[in-house]
Design an enzyme around this catalytic site. Structure first.
Site, mmCIF file in Angstrom:
data_model
loop_
_atom_site.group_PDB
_atom_site.id
_atom_site.type_symbol
_atom_site.label_atom_id
_atom_site.label_comp_id
_atom_site.label_asym_id
_atom_site.label_seq_id
_atom_site.Cartn_x
_atom_site.Cartn_y
_atom_site.Cartn_z
ATOM 1 C CB SER A 1 5.991 5.003 -0.716
ATOM 2 O OG SER A 1 6.545 6.106 -0.005
ATOM 3 C CE LYS B 1 5.413 2.439 1.792
ATOM 4 N NZ LYS B 1 4.550 2.395 2.873
ATOM 5 C CG HIS C 1 10.256 3.436 0.779
ATOM 6 N ND1 HIS C 1 9.438 4.021 1.727
ATOM 7 C CD2 HIS C 1 10.516 4.404 -0.128
ATOM 8 C CE1 HIS C 1 9.220 5.280 1.401
ATOM 9 N NE2 HIS C 1 9.861 5.543 0.273
ATOM 10 C CG ASN C 2 7.805 2.753 5.097
ATOM 11 O OD1 ASN C 2 7.843 2.985 3.890
ATOM 12 N ND2 ASN C 2 6.689 2.820 5.786
ATOM 13 C CD GLU D 1 9.436 7.464 5.343
ATOM 14 O OE1 GLU D 1 9.044 6.876 4.314
ATOM 15 O OE2 GLU D 1 8.655 7.792 6.262
HETATM 16 P P1 NBP Z 1 -6.705 3.783 7.788
HETATM 17 O O1 NBP Z 1 -5.502 2.967 7.936
HETATM 18 O O2 NBP Z 1 -6.983 4.847 8.784
HETATM 19 O O3 NBP Z 1 -7.989 2.798 7.739
HETATM 20 C C1 NBP Z 1 -9.286 3.285 7.637
HETATM 21 C C2 NBP Z 1 -10.075 2.467 6.643
HETATM 22 O O4 NBP Z 1 -10.108 1.077 7.023
HETATM 23 C C3 NBP Z 1 -11.519 2.924 6.563
HETATM 24 O O5 NBP Z 1 -11.938 2.818 5.231
HETATM 25 C C4 NBP Z 1 -12.216 1.905 7.459
HETATM 26 O O6 NBP Z 1 -13.590 1.767 7.172
HETATM 27 C C5 NBP Z 1 -11.484 0.664 7.063
HETATM 28 N N1 NBP Z 1 -11.695 -0.471 7.974
HETATM 29 C C6 NBP Z 1 -11.292 -0.667 9.243
HETATM 30 BR BR1 NBP Z 1 -10.360 0.547 10.222
HETATM 31 N N2 NBP Z 1 -11.653 -1.848 9.747
HETATM 32 C C7 NBP Z 1 -12.337 -2.452 8.762
HETATM 33 C C8 NBP Z 1 -12.986 -3.696 8.671
HETATM 34 N N3 NBP Z 1 -12.952 -4.569 9.672
HETATM 35 N N4 NBP Z 1 -13.624 -3.981 7.525
HETATM 36 C C9 NBP Z 1 -13.638 -3.114 6.503
HETATM 37 N N5 NBP Z 1 -13.031 -1.906 6.527
HETATM 38 C C10 NBP Z 1 -12.392 -1.580 7.652
HETATM 39 O O7 NBP Z 1 -6.766 4.425 6.325
HETATM 40 P P2 NBP Z 1 -5.608 5.162 5.481
HETATM 41 O O8 NBP Z 1 -4.804 6.085 6.313
HETATM 42 O O9 NBP Z 1 -6.303 5.676 4.275
HETATM 43 O O10 NBP Z 1 -4.627 3.972 5.043
HETATM 44 C C11 NBP Z 1 -5.065 2.859 4.305
HETATM 45 C C12 NBP Z 1 -3.926 1.889 4.163
HETATM 46 O O11 NBP Z 1 -2.872 2.505 3.455
HETATM 47 C C13 NBP Z 1 -3.320 1.430 5.490
HETATM 48 O O12 NBP Z 1 -2.931 0.103 5.398
HETATM 49 C C14 NBP Z 1 -2.138 2.317 5.656
HETATM 50 O O13 NBP Z 1 -1.141 1.738 6.479
HETATM 51 C C15 NBP Z 1 -1.683 2.442 4.217
HETATM 52 N N6 NBP Z 1 -0.876 3.608 3.919
HETATM 53 C C16 NBP Z 1 -1.167 4.817 4.468
HETATM 54 C C17 NBP Z 1 -0.388 5.930 4.163
HETATM 55 C C18 NBP Z 1 -0.715 7.266 4.734
HETATM 56 O O14 NBP Z 1 0.059 8.200 4.491
HETATM 57 N N7 NBP Z 1 -1.825 7.426 5.444
HETATM 58 C C19 NBP Z 1 0.671 5.795 3.298
HETATM 59 C C20 NBP Z 1 0.928 4.569 2.729
HETATM 60 C C21 NBP Z 1 0.145 3.490 3.057
HETATM 61 P P3 NBP Z 1 -14.659 2.675 7.971
HETATM 62 O O15 NBP Z 1 -14.667 3.984 7.272
HETATM 63 O O16 NBP Z 1 -15.937 1.936 7.803
HETATM 64 O O17 NBP Z 1 -14.211 2.761 9.383
#
Ligand code: NBP
Length: 474
Positions: free
Chosen positions: A128, A182, A185-186, A189
């Protein structure tokens, strides 16, 4: 072959986590499905530390020390399974796969069991703090086999947020425990934000204060018991003026709250476990209600807009502060109850005080308040409810009169405050000597012969409702 740890999935969260690791001196192997992201990370941030870029997962696996540790940071759900399926044949027994995405804990349980079959350690780690946290120190909630933590723990503790020198990271418990925590937690939130929004609405609509006035109020609250990241940023958002119109930004933003699903999951799981998390549920439903634009318009047209009866007195701000605090205690008490119930259900042996400890920094609900929760559970790990801890009991007691005044005011004024109202009902429900659940049992027995227990002796009983109405042992 010498990178200490790897990250695959280099969207915002993965890149920032990899940079955080590199800045802490770890040699980090990095990979993304589309190589462009990997190249972008190296060209923009390669100078920040020791990165080992890999074009393929084979290359990534080949660049790691053994036992290997690979963090997956891709979109939760199908994409995570796709990466795991591709990764597993490349690994050796003893290697570790860490899912840092927002997985559903049931998926994490399933994945952990499957990887165990082939001798791999699977760690579902809740993270988080959003992108800022990933880069500068998140709160990390790793689950999975205990032995995984020996190798992985020190690395995660290094990159986690610290409060008073204590890392916001601890081994949460087996299999899906980390992702469950987690999720809760959400959920908390959601509840916290809903209560904050209600407090703003009351001060604004009943108290006649402008967003800028309320921003000042929140700024003041942030130096007391309510001190928290969410209260701090509430002051920022409410104080912000839209450059285009010169109006308060909050008046320009469409009033339809969206959600990605973790609040809904929390409520769904609470329903399964039979734990009343009314604060979280009201928060999820309030978002759903806000999003029903057509229905809102139809009802507004049918009845006319709610006539808000003003009538702020000087005590409104302080009353709302107390109502917010008491309702917040209830929301957290419910969330901690849910973790306790899941811990019993799944045999996780969760240390609730430790959960409060790792939420003190890095995450969205970080707050001074969590120190009090930690103290409460440290003193009495089996506390039946946070409400009965001495500190929280006194706090709620002293807020009670103000809390009731605020609820009355909201209801009479026609300003919806489902969070405040349901928190108070929960508190009153737990406190009642007798609940009308006895009547419900009577009704169930009447139409379905569902039986009831008596207050004065053991056993199950049924009344012959359609006969002579005598009572029989069931
Ligand atoms: P995203 O959730 O937007 O996912 C994008 C990533 O997933 C890219 O690297 C993409 O690769 C990859 N991907 C996908 Br889509 N399909 C795929 C597949 N079939 N095989 C391999 N790679 C694949 O990214 P994020 O916002 O950085 O979040 C990452 C994780 O962290 C998520 O689970 C999210 O829920 C969690 N999270 C996010 C936050 C936040 O604030 N954003 C906070 C806490 C947790 P590509 O570049 O090749 O398309």
């Amino acid at each position: 072959a010498s990178a200490r740890i790897a990250v695959t999935g280099l969207a915002v969260m993965g890149s920032n986590l990899a940079r955080n690791l590199a800045r802490h001196g770890y040699r980090v192997a990095v990979h993304n499905r589309s190589h462009a992201r990997t190249k972008a990370l190296i060209s923009e941030h390669g100078h920040e530390g020791d990165f080992v870029p890999a074009e393929t997962l084979e290359e990534l696996v080949g660049s790691l020390q053994t036992p290997r540790q690979i963090i997956i940071m891709v979109k939760a759900g199908g994409p995570t399974d796709a990466v795991i399926d591709e990764l597993v044949p490349l690994l050796e027994p003893g290697d570790m796969v860490i899912d840092g995405g927002n997985a559903h804990y049931a998926d994490t349980r399933r994945r952990e069991a499957a990887l165990k079959e082939v001798g791999l350690l699977f760690v579902g780690a809740g993270i988080s703090g959003g992108e800022e946290g990933a880069l500068n120190g998140p709160s990390i909630m790793p689950g999975g086999p205990k032995e995984s933590y020996e190798h992985l723990g020190p690395v995660l503790e290094d990159i986690a947020a610290k409060v008073d020198g204590v890392p916001c990271c601890v081994h949460v418990g087996p299999d899906g425990a980390g992702h469950f925590v987690k999720m809760v937690h959400n959920g908390i939130e959601y509840a916290d934000m809903q209560l904050i929004a209600e407090a703003y609405d009351l001060l604004h609509r009943v108290g006649g204060m402008t967003p800028a006035d309320v921003a000042e109020v929140f700024r003041g609250w942030n130096s007391g018991d309510l001190e928290s990241y969410l209260v701090e940023i509430t002051a920022e958002v409410l104080g912000h003026v839209d450059a285009e119109t010169g109006a308060a930004l909050v008046d320009v933003i469409a009033d339809e709250a969206e959600q990605k699903g973790t609040g809904r999951w929390t409520v769904q799981e609470a329903l399964e476990l039979g734990v009343p998390v009314t604060g979280i549920a009201e928060a999820v439903f309030a978002r759903s209600l806000s999003g029903r634009a057509g229905q809102r318009q139809a009802v507004r047209e049918a009845f006319g807009p709610a006539e808000v009866a003003g009538g702020a007195d000087e005590s409104l701000v302080e009353d709302v502060r107390q109502a917010l605090y008491a309702s917040k205690v209830v929301a957290y008490a419910q969330g901690f109850d849910q973790m306790r119930a899941a811990s019993a259900e799944y045999g996780w042996d969760l240390d609730l005080g430790a959960m409060a400890t790792i939420w003190r920094g890095g995450c969205i609900i970080r707050a001074r308040f969590l120190d009090r929760i930690r103290e409460a559970y440290d003193k009495a790990p089996e506390l039946p409810s946070l409400l009965v801890d001495d500190y929280f009991r006194d706090a709620v007691r002293s807020a009670e009169a103000a809390w009731r005044r605020v609820v009355v005011k909201a209801v009479t004024a026609g300003v919806p405050a489902p969070g405040f109202v349901s928190a108070l009902a929960y508190y009153d429900g737990l406190r009642s000597e007798r609940l009308p659940a006895s009547l419900i049992q009577g009704l169930r027995d009447f139409f379905g012969a569902h039986t009831y227990r008596r207050t004065d002796r053991e056993g199950s009983f049924h009344t012959l409702w359609s006969g002579d109405r005598s009572q029989v042992d069931a």
